[in-house]
Design a protein around this motif. Structure first.
Motif, PDB file in Angstrom:
ATOM      1  N   PRO A 202     -58.145  48.116  24.960  1.00 51.21           N
ATOM      2  CA  PRO A 202     -58.523  48.312  26.212  1.00 51.21           C
ATOM      3  C   PRO A 202     -57.533  48.624  27.873  1.00 51.21           C
ATOM      4  CG  PRO A 202     -61.142  47.242  25.290  1.00 51.21           C
ATOM      5  CD  PRO A 202     -59.196  47.582  24.451  1.00 51.21           C
ATOM      6  N   VAL A 203     -56.653  47.126  27.919  1.00 53.68           N
ATOM      7  CA  VAL A 203     -55.508  47.059  28.671  1.00 53.68           C
ATOM      8  C   VAL A 203     -54.973  47.851  28.445  1.00 53.68           C
ATOM      9  CG1 VAL A 203     -54.439  45.205  29.600  1.00 53.68           C
ATOM     10  CG2 VAL A 203     -56.128  44.394  29.037  1.00 53.68           C
ATOM     11  N   LEU A 204     -54.187  47.216  27.146  1.00 56.64           N
ATOM     12  CA  LEU A 204     -52.526  48.572  27.024  1.00 56.64           C
ATOM     13  C   LEU A 204     -53.194  50.360  27.432  1.00 56.64           C
ATOM     14  CD1 LEU A 204     -51.600  46.808  23.549  1.00 56.64           C
ATOM     15  CD2 LEU A 204     -50.610  46.684  26.266  1.00 56.64           C
ATOM     16  N   HIS A 205     -54.190  50.147  26.989  1.00 55.67           N
ATOM     17  CA  HIS A 205     -54.817  52.027  27.288  1.00 55.67           C
ATOM     18  C   HIS A 205     -54.340  52.629  28.091  1.00 55.67           C
ATOM     19  CE1 HIS A 205     -57.410  55.621  26.890  1.00 55.67           C
ATOM     20  NE2 HIS A 205     -56.076  55.876  25.801  1.00 55.67           N
ATOM     21  N   ASP A 206     -54.858  51.546  29.295  1.00 60.83           N
ATOM     22  CA  ASP A 206     -55.151  51.693  30.580  1.00 60.83           C
ATOM     23  C   ASP A 206     -53.483  51.827  31.153  1.00 60.83           C
ATOM     24  OD1 ASP A 206     -57.549  51.839  31.021  1.00 60.83           O
ATOM     25  OD2 ASP A 206     -57.670  50.026  31.265  1.00 60.83           O
ATOM     26  N   ILE A 207     -52.969  51.044  30.531  1.00 61.67           N
ATOM     27  CA  ILE A 207     -50.857  51.357  30.874  1.00 61.67           C
ATOM     28  C   ILE A 207     -50.439  52.269  30.128  1.00 61.67           C
ATOM     29  CG2 ILE A 207     -48.947  49.611  31.243  1.00 61.67           C
ATOM     30  CD1 ILE A 207     -51.013  46.998  30.872  1.00 61.67           C
ATOM     31  N   PHE A 208     -50.347  52.587  28.886  1.00 66.19           N
ATOM     32  CA  PHE A 208     -49.890  53.932  28.476  1.00 66.19           C
ATOM     33  C   PHE A 208     -50.107  55.316  28.651  1.00 66.19           C
ATOM     34  CE2 PHE A 208     -48.940  50.559  24.148  1.00 66.19           C
ATOM     35  CZ  PHE A 208     -48.015  49.989  25.427  1.00 66.19           C
ATOM     36  N   THR A 209     -51.163  54.515  29.196  1.00 64.84           N
ATOM     37  CA  THR A 209     -51.812  56.923  29.761  1.00 64.84           C
ATOM     38  C   THR A 209     -51.295  57.191  31.527  1.00 64.84           C
ATOM     39  OG1 THR A 209     -53.987  55.575  30.093  1.00 64.84           O
ATOM     40  CG2 THR A 209     -53.524  57.036  27.996  1.00 64.84           C
TER      41      THR A 209
END
Length: 445
Positions: A190-197
């Motif tokens: 979730p944390v990386l997903h928020d950044i990567f998108t």
């Protein structure tokens, strides 16, 4: 130039690459069993979508493909050890060619590159040092190779990166649509997903991908920038390995770096006891001139031509897919849509109910339903099935597809009997619908 290409250099880069390569061949094939890839693509299927013209190339029955891949894994280890090198690598190449041409459901440019490098390596003297062949037969042993051996590898890598760069110059890549979609479905933390998108990140990835593909080879060729380019390669490929989970390819791509460093540098790192090549040895003639002239030069010309063929085919390759394969158009777009078939008895004019989902797996259907060649192939399969029952049928496909999440558009002319239609390898198949405004089918609104 001729003197430079045929100058004898330390063969340490080629020997190290053979060892890495053989290990990666074993990892690829044993890993395909352990991850369930073999089961998903060859065991749990009724048939496979072979390359057109090779429909007879189908998986071994039962669990035969497990033994097939185990054999390839063993052959990879033998290549790594340099044991009966021509025979073991030749056998692996034939078996891997079978895997590659046997199925398109999981088509990957990386698999194609693996096949090409197998062919290249078969022609190179990669078993002349640090190998069982050289140990068992001292006459095989050699400390050198012609300089062109390294340049063939460098040229092949350059072709891959060059065409991968050119292919990215289209709206869906330049505005970040594809990289956003890719990261959205690939990153599950979730944390990386928020950044990567976030827009700044997926645009950075898009343009960093272009910059890397365009510059990595030139930067590796120059001493002052070589190490920085290698560090960038490590970061780029490890990021891809972690986020995209694309098997051995990141490590396979990294292994080519040995050909960019001076041979003496590679020798000093991996073979400290290997004798240094003297100037007298370096000036000796090469026994492999005919291999370069009559195999590698024509081979490289073909490699330059294949990625250009889609320019000779009417329509846009992003939509029609004609000329897409064998052209280093790697991870450029997503396709979604659906296909249904209408099967009609020609004699009575009555439709015959046909459920495609009983004939193929979900993965096969998802791959087939937006790719014209596979849609055509399955229509041919339906026609043969019905012919075996004594029924002559017409097959019509209702297909709508989209590129990169754009609105669905009609892909196949639903009034054309695909059972009678022809597939053209080097020209446009007229039953594939074209669109003048390609941006509308490449970009997400």
């Amino acid at each position: 130039m001729k003197n430079y290409l045929f100058r004898q250099i330390d063969n340490a880069p080629l020997i190290v690459f053979r060892i890495f390569f053989g290990f990666l061949l074993a990892c690829e094939t044993f890993g395909a069993i352990l991850t369930g890839w073999v089961k998903e693509n060859f065991i749990d299927v009724e048939f496979t979508f072979s390359h057109i013209g090779l429909d007879w190339l189908q998986p071994l029955p039962g669990i035969g493909m497990y033994f097939y891949f185990c054999l390839m894994g063993v052959l990879g280890l033998l290549v790594m050890a340099g044991y009966k090198y021509r025979w073991t690598l030749g056998a692996y190449t034939l078996l891997w060619a079978g895997v590659y041409f046997m199925q398109k459901t999981s088509y990957n440019n990386h698999y194609y590159l693996l096949l090409l490098v197998c062919i290249i390596m078969w022609f190179l003297p990669a078993n002349t040092y640090a190998s069982l062949d050289a140990k068992q037969k001292p006459s095989v042993k050699s400390l050198t190779m012609p300089a062109w051996c390294s340049w063939v590898m460098i040229t092949q890598v350059t072709i891959v990166y060059f065409f991968a760069t050119i292919a990215k110059f289209y709206p869906g890549w330049l505005d970040g649509t594809f990289t956003k979609n890719l990261l959205d479905r690939s990153v599950t933390i979730p944390v990386l997903h928020d950044i990567f998108t976030q827009k700044w990140f997926y645009l950075f990835i898009a343009y960093a991908g272009i910059a890397f593909d365009l510059l990595v080879v030139p930067l590796l060729l120059f001493k002052k920038t070589r190490t920085w380019a290698f560090i960038a390669s490590l970061i780029f490929h490890l990021f891809n390995s972690i986020t995209l989970q694309i098997g051995i390819f990141p490590f396979f791509a990294l292994s080519f770096v040995v050909f960019f460093y001076p041979p003496e540098k590679i020798r000093s790192i991996f073979f400290k006891k290997k004798p240094v090549i003297t100037e007298e040895i370096a000036l000796k003639g090469s026994p492999y001139k005919t291999t370069l002239y009559y195999f590698f030069i024509p081979y490289l010309i073909v490699q330059l031509a294949l990625p250009l063929r889609h320019h000779l085919i009417k329509g846009d390759v992003f939509w029609t897919e004609e000329g897409h394969r064998l052209s280093w158009r790697m991870m450029l777009r997503t396709r979604n849509g659906y296909t249904t078939y209408k099967v009609v008895d020609k004699k009575t004019g009555k439709p015959i109910p046909y459920n495609v989902h009983t004939k193929m797996t979900r993965k096969q259907y998802n791959s087939m339903c937006t790719k014209p060649d596979m849609i055509w192939q399955f229509a041919q399969r339906i026609k043969k099935e019905q012919a075996q029952k004594g029924i002559d049928v017409a097959i019509y496909a209702q297909t709508e597809a989209a590129v990169n999440g754009a609105p669905l558009k009609k892909l196949i002319n639903s009034t054309v009997d695909l059972g009678e239609a022809e597939w053209h390898y080097f020209s446009h198949s007229p039953w594939i619908i074209l669109y003048e405004d390609m941006e509308s089918v490449q970009k997400q609104p």
